[in-house]
Write a protein that holds these residues in place. Structure first.
Motif, short mmCIF file in Angstrom:
data_model
loop_
_atom_site.label_atom_id
_atom_site.label_comp_id
_atom_site.label_asym_id
_atom_site.label_seq_id
_atom_site.Cartn_x
_atom_site.Cartn_y
_atom_site.Cartn_z
N CYS A 89 15.92 -2.76 7.04
CA CYS A 89 14.49 -2.50 6.91
C CYS A 89 14.29 -1.08 6.40
CB CYS A 89 13.79 -2.60 8.28
SG CYS A 89 13.75 -4.26 8.93
N LEU A 90 13.64 -0.95 5.26
CA LEU A 90 13.22 0.38 4.80
C LEU A 90 11.93 0.71 5.53
CD1 LEU A 90 13.71 -0.03 0.93
CD2 LEU A 90 15.39 0.67 2.65
N ALA A 91 11.87 1.89 6.12
CA ALA A 91 10.68 2.26 6.88
C ALA A 91 10.35 3.72 6.58
CB ALA A 91 10.92 2.04 8.38
N GLY A 92 9.57 3.93 5.55
CA GLY A 92 9.27 5.30 5.14
C GLY A 92 10.50 5.95 4.54
N PHE A 93 11.31 5.16 3.86
CA PHE A 93 12.53 5.67 3.21
C PHE A 93 12.12 6.11 1.81
CE2 PHE A 93 16.53 4.91 0.82
CZ PHE A 93 17.35 5.76 1.53
N MET A 94 12.23 7.40 1.53
CA MET A 94 11.61 7.96 0.33
C MET A 94 12.55 8.12 -0.87
SD MET A 94 8.58 8.04 1.33
CE MET A 94 7.65 8.99 0.12
N ARG A 95 13.59 7.32 -0.93
CA ARG A 95 14.47 7.36 -2.10
C ARG A 95 14.36 6.04 -2.85
NH1 ARG A 95 14.73 12.17 -2.63
NH2 ARG A 95 16.16 11.79 -4.35
N GLY A 107 17.88 -10.84 -0.44
CA GLY A 107 17.16 -11.53 0.66
C GLY A 107 17.38 -10.89 2.01
N ARG A 108 17.98 -9.71 2.02
CA ARG A 108 18.33 -9.08 3.31
C ARG A 108 17.81 -7.65 3.40
NH1 ARG A 108 24.17 -9.35 4.73
NH2 ARG A 108 24.65 -8.62 2.63
N LEU A 109 17.00 -7.25 2.42
CA LEU A 109 16.48 -5.89 2.34
C LEU A 109 14.96 -5.95 2.31
CD1 LEU A 109 16.97 -2.84 1.83
CD2 LEU A 109 17.46 -3.39 -0.55
N LEU A 110 14.32 -5.38 3.35
CA LEU A 110 12.87 -5.47 3.49
C LEU A 110 12.25 -4.08 3.35
CD1 LEU A 110 14.09 -7.94 5.12
CD2 LEU A 110 12.07 -7.79 6.55
N ASN A 111 11.00 -4.06 2.91
CA ASN A 111 10.28 -2.79 2.84
C ASN A 111 8.86 -3.00 3.37
OD1 ASN A 111 9.74 -0.04 2.10
ND2 ASN A 111 8.62 -0.80 0.31
N ILE A 112 8.27 -1.92 3.86
CA ILE A 112 6.85 -1.97 4.21
C ILE A 112 6.10 -0.97 3.34
CG2 ILE A 112 7.06 -0.36 6.19
CD1 ILE A 112 4.84 -2.44 7.42
N HIS A 113 4.96 -1.43 2.85
CA HIS A 113 4.17 -0.59 1.94
C HIS A 113 2.73 -0.52 2.47
CE1 HIS A 113 3.02 1.36 -1.76
NE2 HIS A 113 1.99 0.53 -1.85
N PRO A 114 2.12 0.68 2.45
CA PRO A 114 0.78 0.82 3.05
C PRO A 114 -0.35 0.45 2.09
CG PRO A 114 1.61 2.96 2.43
CD PRO A 114 2.69 1.97 2.06
N ALA A 115 -0.32 -0.76 1.58
CA ALA A 115 -1.41 -1.27 0.74
C ALA A 115 -1.21 -2.78 0.61
CB ALA A 115 -1.39 -0.63 -0.65
N LEU A 116 -2.26 -3.43 0.15
CA LEU A 116 -2.16 -4.88 -0.07
C LEU A 116 -1.60 -5.09 -1.47
CD1 LEU A 116 -5.55 -6.04 1.50
CD2 LEU A 116 -3.24 -6.50 2.38
N VAL A 144 12.84 -6.44 -1.12
CA VAL A 144 13.00 -5.40 -2.15
C VAL A 144 13.71 -5.99 -3.37
CG1 VAL A 144 14.08 -3.18 -2.67
CG2 VAL A 144 13.05 -3.58 -0.42
N VAL A 145 13.15 -5.70 -4.54
CA VAL A 145 13.76 -6.06 -5.82
C VAL A 145 13.86 -4.76 -6.63
CG1 VAL A 145 12.86 -8.43 -5.79
CG2 VAL A 145 11.52 -6.60 -6.88
N PRO A 146 14.58 -4.78 -7.74
CA PRO A 146 14.74 -3.52 -8.47
C PRO A 146 13.50 -3.07 -9.25
CG PRO A 146 16.52 -5.06 -8.99
CD PRO A 146 15.47 -5.83 -8.26
N ALA A 147 12.36 -3.04 -8.62
CA ALA A 147 11.14 -2.49 -9.22
C ALA A 147 10.32 -1.99 -8.04
CB ALA A 147 10.37 -3.58 -9.96
N MET A 148 9.75 -0.80 -8.18
CA MET A 148 9.12 -0.16 -7.02
C MET A 148 7.93 -0.95 -6.49
SD MET A 148 7.76 3.71 -6.59
CE MET A 148 6.20 3.38 -7.35
N ASP A 149 7.95 -1.21 -5.17
CA ASP A 149 6.85 -1.89 -4.49
C ASP A 149 6.55 -3.26 -5.10
OD1 ASP A 149 6.71 0.30 -2.79
OD2 ASP A 149 5.26 1.33 -4.06
N GLU A 150 7.59 -3.92 -5.57
CA GLU A 150 7.46 -5.31 -6.00
C GLU A 150 8.43 -6.15 -5.17
OE1 GLU A 150 7.51 -6.08 -10.19
OE2 GLU A 150 6.55 -4.15 -10.61
N GLY A 151 8.34 -7.45 -5.32
CA GLY A 151 9.24 -8.33 -4.59
C GLY A 151 8.44 -9.29 -3.73
#
Ligand code: GRF
Length: 229
Positions: A89-95, A107-116, A144-151
């Motif tokens: 889980c990425l949680a405020g990971f800034m890289r 399918g095993r890497l998750l992220n949280i983003h503060p927007a819809l 997570v996919v190789p594009a920022m805040d997509e997936g």
């Protein structure tokens, strides 16, 4: 049938309030994921103290000491493998992560983003939402996919934007929702209840935790609705 809990790592760079929500939720032995490792890209991340106090192994992989992104990520990968990590889980990971690293965790890497998502990718989401005058804002947990805040999107929560809102007050209400949906989304992934087709994530029954949409408007008790069920 007892489910083997999935060994999970959380990657942080700062405050770590989402990390804390995940660690607290995973204290329940019936929760399907076990938080066994916290990695921080910064030595001064305040979240590290909570991990230590709560007996979760933690390490700093200081991105500044590496020649490049790949060396940095290879160090993280070694630690993740050493701890036999199954989910991240990425949680405020800034890289930004490279396609190589992301491809190690399909399918095993998750992220949280503060927007819809797909609205307001990137930074300063709350100020940008206020500047645009939107009435609904929120947060998203996605693969997570190789594009920022997509997936593929696993879960979202919405909050109403109030006339009195500032970026800080809006961020605080969104953050409370982040803390609710991230543990729910992780549980669903850990239980293997999700099927991904293209950008869409489908929930196989019975999912014990996942709330794909959570709409807690203005002070009313949070209502939980399931989409497509
Ligand atoms: C959260 O708003 C999260 O959505 C974003 O970064 C922030 C991290 O906050 N990716 P915290 O470190 O979990 O408190």
């Amino acid at each position: 049938m007892t489910l083997r809990r999935k060994r999970t790592a959380i990657l942080i760079s700062g405050r770590g309030s989402n990390m804390r929500a995940l660690i607290e939720r995973a204290r329940d032995p019936s929760y399907p994921a076990e938080i066994v490792l916290v990695l921080s890209s910064r030595p001064d991340a305040t979240g590290l103290a909570f991990a230590k106090e709560n007996g979760v192994a933690s390490s700093v992989v200081d991105h500044k000491i590496y020649a490049g992104r790949e060396e940095f990520e290879r160090s993280m990968q070694v630690l993740l493998e050493l701890h036999r990590i199954e989910l991240i889980c990425l949680a405020g990971f800034m890289r930004m992560l490279t396609p190589w690293f992301i491809s190690q965790w399909p399918g095993r890497l998750l992220n949280i983003h503060p927007a819809l998502l797909p609205a307001y990718r990137g930074l300063d989401t709350h100020a940008r939402a206020l500047a645009d005058g939107v009435r609904i804002h929120g947060c998203t947990v996605h693969f997570v996919v190789p594009a920022m805040d997509e997936g593929p999107i696993i879960a979202q929560a919405a909050v109403a934007v109030l006339d009195s809102d500032t970026p800080a007050s809006l961020a605080a209400r969104v953050l409370a929702e982040e803390h609710a949906i991230y543990p729910a989304a992780l549980a669903c992934v850990a239980e293997g209840h999700l099927r991904v087709e293209g950008n869409r994530v489908f929930t196989r029954e019975p999912a014990t935790e996942l709330v794909p949409l959570r709409v807690p408007f203005k002070g009313r008790k949070a209502s939980r609705r399931r989409i497509g069920g």
